[in-house]
Design a protein around this motif. Sequence first.
Motif, PDB file in Angstrom:
ATOM      1  N   TYR A  95     -29.810 -13.325   3.770  1.00  0.00           N
ATOM      2  CA  TYR A  95     -31.197 -13.793   3.721  1.00  0.00           C
ATOM      3  C   TYR A  95     -32.166 -12.748   4.269  1.00  0.00           C
ATOM      4  O   TYR A  95     -33.375 -12.832   4.010  1.00  0.00           O
ATOM      5  CB  TYR A  95     -31.340 -15.109   4.473  1.00  0.00           C
ATOM      6  CG  TYR A  95     -30.855 -16.296   3.676  1.00  0.00           C
ATOM      7  CD1 TYR A  95     -31.603 -16.799   2.610  1.00  0.00           C
ATOM      8  CD2 TYR A  95     -29.638 -16.908   3.970  1.00  0.00           C
ATOM      9  CE1 TYR A  95     -31.156 -17.880   1.862  1.00  0.00           C
ATOM     10  CE2 TYR A  95     -29.176 -17.986   3.227  1.00  0.00           C
ATOM     11  CZ  TYR A  95     -29.943 -18.471   2.173  1.00  0.00           C
ATOM     12  OH  TYR A  95     -29.492 -19.527   1.427  1.00  0.00           O
ATOM     13  N   ALA A  96     -31.672 -11.769   4.998  1.00  0.00           N
ATOM     14  CA  ALA A  96     -32.547 -10.693   5.483  1.00  0.00           C
ATOM     15  C   ALA A  96     -33.161  -9.915   4.330  1.00  0.00           C
ATOM     16  O   ALA A  96     -34.214  -9.295   4.482  1.00  0.00           O
ATOM     17  CB  ALA A  96     -31.775  -9.759   6.398  1.00  0.00           C
ATOM     18  N   SER A  97     -32.513  -9.938   3.164  1.00  0.00           N
ATOM     19  CA  SER A  97     -33.004  -9.213   1.993  1.00  0.00           C
ATOM     20  C   SER A  97     -33.630 -10.144   0.963  1.00  0.00           C
ATOM     21  O   SER A  97     -33.826  -9.759  -0.190  1.00  0.00           O
ATOM     22  CB  SER A  97     -31.853  -8.431   1.345  1.00  0.00           C
ATOM     23  OG  SER A  97     -31.311  -7.496   2.257  1.00  0.00           O
ATOM     24  N   ASP A  98     -33.952 -11.352   1.357  1.00  0.00           N
ATOM     25  CA  ASP A  98     -34.565 -12.312   0.442  1.00  0.00           C
ATOM     26  C   ASP A  98     -35.909 -11.800  -0.051  1.00  0.00           C
ATOM     27  O   ASP A  98     -36.602 -11.052   0.651  1.00  0.00           O
ATOM     28  CB  ASP A  98     -34.748 -13.654   1.162  1.00  0.00           C
ATOM     29  CG  ASP A  98     -35.001 -14.799   0.208  1.00  0.00           C
ATOM     30  OD1 ASP A  98     -34.019 -15.424  -0.236  1.00  0.00           O
ATOM     31  OD2 ASP A  98     -36.182 -15.065  -0.106  1.00  0.00           O
ATOM     32  N   PHE A  99     -36.293 -12.200  -1.252  1.00  0.00           N
ATOM     33  CA  PHE A  99     -37.565 -11.740  -1.811  1.00  0.00           C
ATOM     34  C   PHE A  99     -38.761 -12.414  -1.157  1.00  0.00           C
ATOM     35  O   PHE A  99     -39.895 -11.968  -1.331  1.00  0.00           O
ATOM     36  CB  PHE A  99     -37.579 -11.981  -3.325  1.00  0.00           C
ATOM     37  CG  PHE A  99     -37.699 -13.435  -3.720  1.00  0.00           C
ATOM     38  CD1 PHE A  99     -38.917 -13.989  -4.059  1.00  0.00           C
ATOM     39  CD2 PHE A  99     -36.567 -14.247  -3.751  1.00  0.00           C
ATOM     40  CE1 PHE A  99     -39.021 -15.325  -4.430  1.00  0.00           C
ATOM     41  CE2 PHE A  99     -36.659 -15.584  -4.115  1.00  0.00           C
ATOM     42  CZ  PHE A  99     -37.891 -16.125  -4.447  1.00  0.00           C
ATOM     43  N   ARG A 100     -38.519 -13.469  -0.366  1.00  0.00           N
ATOM     44  CA  ARG A 100     -39.619 -14.211   0.271  1.00  0.00           C
ATOM     45  C   ARG A 100     -39.774 -13.759   1.717  1.00  0.00           C
ATOM     46  O   ARG A 100     -38.836 -13.864   2.511  1.00  0.00           O
ATOM     47  CB  ARG A 100     -39.330 -15.708   0.200  1.00  0.00           C
ATOM     48  CG  ARG A 100     -39.302 -16.257  -1.216  1.00  0.00           C
ATOM     49  CD  ARG A 100     -38.581 -17.591  -1.305  1.00  0.00           C
ATOM     50  NE  ARG A 100     -37.164 -17.468  -0.993  1.00  0.00           N
ATOM     51  CZ  ARG A 100     -36.251 -18.389  -1.280  1.00  0.00           C
ATOM     52  NH1 ARG A 100     -36.617 -19.509  -1.882  1.00  0.00           N
ATOM     53  NH2 ARG A 100     -34.991 -18.211  -0.954  1.00  0.00           N
ATOM     54  N   TRP A 101     -40.975 -13.323   2.085  1.00  0.00           N
ATOM     55  CA  TRP A 101     -41.159 -12.766   3.420  1.00  0.00           C
ATOM     56  C   TRP A 101     -40.998 -13.830   4.504  1.00  0.00           C
ATOM     57  O   TRP A 101     -40.491 -13.519   5.593  1.00  0.00           O
ATOM     58  CB  TRP A 101     -42.513 -12.067   3.537  1.00  0.00           C
ATOM     59  CG  TRP A 101     -43.720 -12.950   3.544  1.00  0.00           C
ATOM     60  CD1 TRP A 101     -44.482 -13.311   2.472  1.00  0.00           C
ATOM     61  CD2 TRP A 101     -44.330 -13.566   4.695  1.00  0.00           C
ATOM     62  NE1 TRP A 101     -45.519 -14.122   2.874  1.00  0.00           N
ATOM     63  CE2 TRP A 101     -45.453 -14.291   4.229  1.00  0.00           C
ATOM     64  CE3 TRP A 101     -44.044 -13.575   6.054  1.00  0.00           C
ATOM     65  CZ2 TRP A 101     -46.273 -15.024   5.078  1.00  0.00           C
ATOM     66  CZ3 TRP A 101     -44.867 -14.301   6.908  1.00  0.00           C
ATOM     67  CH2 TRP A 101     -45.965 -15.011   6.418  1.00  0.00           C
ATOM     68  N   ARG A 102     -41.385 -15.071   4.229  1.00  0.00           N
ATOM     69  CA  ARG A 102     -41.204 -16.105   5.248  1.00  0.00           C
ATOM     70  C   ARG A 102     -39.723 -16.355   5.517  1.00  0.00           C
ATOM     71  O   ARG A 102     -39.312 -16.584   6.654  1.00  0.00           O
ATOM     72  CB  ARG A 102     -41.882 -17.407   4.820  1.00  0.00           C
ATOM     73  CG  ARG A 102     -43.388 -17.358   4.782  1.00  0.00           C
ATOM     74  CD  ARG A 102     -43.974 -18.733   4.489  1.00  0.00           C
ATOM     75  NE  ARG A 102     -45.391 -18.658   4.221  1.00  0.00           N
ATOM     76  CZ  ARG A 102     -46.333 -18.597   5.146  1.00  0.00           C
ATOM     77  NH1 ARG A 102     -45.993 -18.605   6.418  1.00  0.00           N
ATOM     78  NH2 ARG A 102     -47.609 -18.541   4.805  1.00  0.00           N
ATOM     79  N   THR A 103     -38.941 -16.319   4.473  1.00  0.00           N
ATOM     80  CA  THR A 103     -37.502 -16.520   4.653  1.00  0.00           C
ATOM     81  C   THR A 103     -36.910 -15.379   5.462  1.00  0.00           C
ATOM     82  O   THR A 103     -36.035 -15.587   6.319  1.00  0.00           O
ATOM     83  CB  THR A 103     -36.815 -16.643   3.283  1.00  0.00           C
ATOM     84  OG1 THR A 103     -37.353 -17.789   2.593  1.00  0.00           O
ATOM     85  CG2 THR A 103     -35.306 -16.810   3.429  1.00  0.00           C
ATOM     86  N   ARG A 104     -37.393 -14.167   5.242  1.00  0.00           N
ATOM     87  CA  ARG A 104     -36.931 -13.041   6.057  1.00  0.00           C
ATOM     88  C   ARG A 104     -37.330 -13.223   7.515  1.00  0.00           C
ATOM     89  O   ARG A 104     -36.579 -12.847   8.427  1.00  0.00           O
ATOM     90  CB  ARG A 104     -37.486 -11.726   5.498  1.00  0.00           C
ATOM     91  CG  ARG A 104     -37.027 -11.421   4.074  1.00  0.00           C
ATOM     92  CD  ARG A 104     -37.251  -9.963   3.712  1.00  0.00           C
ATOM     93  NE  ARG A 104     -38.630  -9.556   3.759  1.00  0.00           N
ATOM     94  CZ  ARG A 104     -39.457  -9.557   2.720  1.00  0.00           C
ATOM     95  NH1 ARG A 104     -39.030  -9.987   1.525  1.00  0.00           N
ATOM     96  NH2 ARG A 104     -40.702  -9.129   2.836  1.00  0.00           N
ATOM     97  N   GLU A 105     -38.509 -13.799   7.758  1.00  0.00           N
ATOM     98  CA  GLU A 105     -38.908 -14.079   9.138  1.00  0.00           C
ATOM     99  C   GLU A 105     -37.975 -15.093   9.786  1.00  0.00           C
ATOM    100  O   GLU A 105     -37.691 -15.022  10.990  1.00  0.00           O
ATOM    101  CB  GLU A 105     -40.349 -14.602   9.176  1.00  0.00           C
ATOM    102  CG  GLU A 105     -41.404 -13.557   8.889  1.00  0.00           C
ATOM    103  CD  GLU A 105     -41.361 -12.417   9.891  1.00  0.00           C
ATOM    104  OE1 GLU A 105     -41.350 -12.676  11.107  1.00  0.00           O
ATOM    105  OE2 GLU A 105     -41.319 -11.250   9.459  1.00  0.00           O
ATOM    106  N   ARG A 138     -35.159  -3.857   9.156  1.00  0.00           N
ATOM    107  CA  ARG A 138     -36.356  -4.533   9.642  1.00  0.00           C
ATOM    108  C   ARG A 138     -35.976  -5.803  10.408  1.00  0.00           C
ATOM    109  O   ARG A 138     -36.545  -6.094  11.469  1.00  0.00           O
ATOM    110  CB  ARG A 138     -37.261  -4.865   8.461  1.00  0.00           C
ATOM    111  CG  ARG A 138     -38.660  -5.323   8.877  1.00  0.00           C
ATOM    112  CD  ARG A 138     -38.728  -6.823   9.000  1.00  0.00           C
ATOM    113  NE  ARG A 138     -40.012  -7.226   9.559  1.00  0.00           N
ATOM    114  CZ  ARG A 138     -40.285  -8.445   9.977  1.00  0.00           C
ATOM    115  NH1 ARG A 138     -39.362  -9.381   9.925  1.00  0.00           N
ATOM    116  NH2 ARG A 138     -41.459  -8.743  10.475  1.00  0.00           N
ATOM    117  N   ALA A 139     -34.999  -6.544   9.904  1.00  0.00           N
ATOM    118  CA  ALA A 139     -34.552  -7.760  10.597  1.00  0.00           C
ATOM    119  C   ALA A 139     -33.969  -7.426  11.962  1.00  0.00           C
ATOM    120  O   ALA A 139     -34.210  -8.137  12.947  1.00  0.00           O
ATOM    121  CB  ALA A 139     -33.529  -8.505   9.743  1.00  0.00           C
ATOM    122  N   ALA A 140     -33.206  -6.351  12.030  1.00  0.00           N
ATOM    123  CA  ALA A 140     -32.603  -5.945  13.300  1.00  0.00           C
ATOM    124  C   ALA A 140     -33.679  -5.604  14.323  1.00  0.00           C
ATOM    125  O   ALA A 140     -33.621  -6.030  15.488  1.00  0.00           O
ATOM    126  CB  ALA A 140     -31.677  -4.753  13.088  1.00  0.00           C
TER     127      ALA A 140
END
Length: 248
Positions: A95-105, A138-140
């Motif tokens: 999910y860190a690479s999901d196309f939706r920025w909120r989901t990445r958050e 970015r997630a890290a």
Amino acid sequence: MRKMGNYRATLARLTDWEPFLLAESGLPGPRGNLELAAVVADMGTREQFDRFLSVPHDQAPVNSPHEFLVFCGVVGLGRLLAEGDHSLLPRIRRYASDFRWRTREAVAMALQRWGRTDMAALLDEMQHWAVGNRLEQRAAAAAVAEPALLKKPSEAIRALSLLDTITRTLPGAPDRRTEDFKTLRQGLGYCWSVVVAAVPESGEVAMERWFAADNPDVRWVMKENLKKKRLAQMDADWVTYWRDRLKT
């Protein structure tokens, strides 16, 4: 906190949470309902999280109420991870690479739940993400750049090292024009300030090494961090000195 208490009471009465979550998601809009998402993550079951995460992409576009279900599901996985189910890490990482920025958050929030129970383990795992793709990097960075997780100097210094590892991948990057690279750069534009503020002496030295870089992306990241109020509150003279130096 009263709002969260009300959410807890409401969810405890409901057998089907989804209509309530959709109605109270805050989406579309500038800010999703983070308080409600936190309560859902606290109270939900694995079966509920799986159901939220099963919503097809085309039914849960960016900034939609149905994306809020996915958001809650990802944060909920973070609670299960914090409770010891490390088998969920590969799923969360996807999910860190999901196309939706909120989901990445939501991924960063999920990881921070783990960090609150075992920061050392989070830092160990983020070393692997730090050499992954741009959105994993970015997630890290976002996961460890949380003041509440950086109370121990030894762990804050490890977080500095993690940011160093990620920042070293910027100079000469062949993908610097891509959206994923820009997303990482934007994240690093604040993450450094959070970690440096937790260990000022070591943090200033770490940033000063990057001030000497002639790479435009690195310089942009460092200049953005120098704009953050937390660094001015930490050491206003140091910030003023380096902001003036980097103008030339």
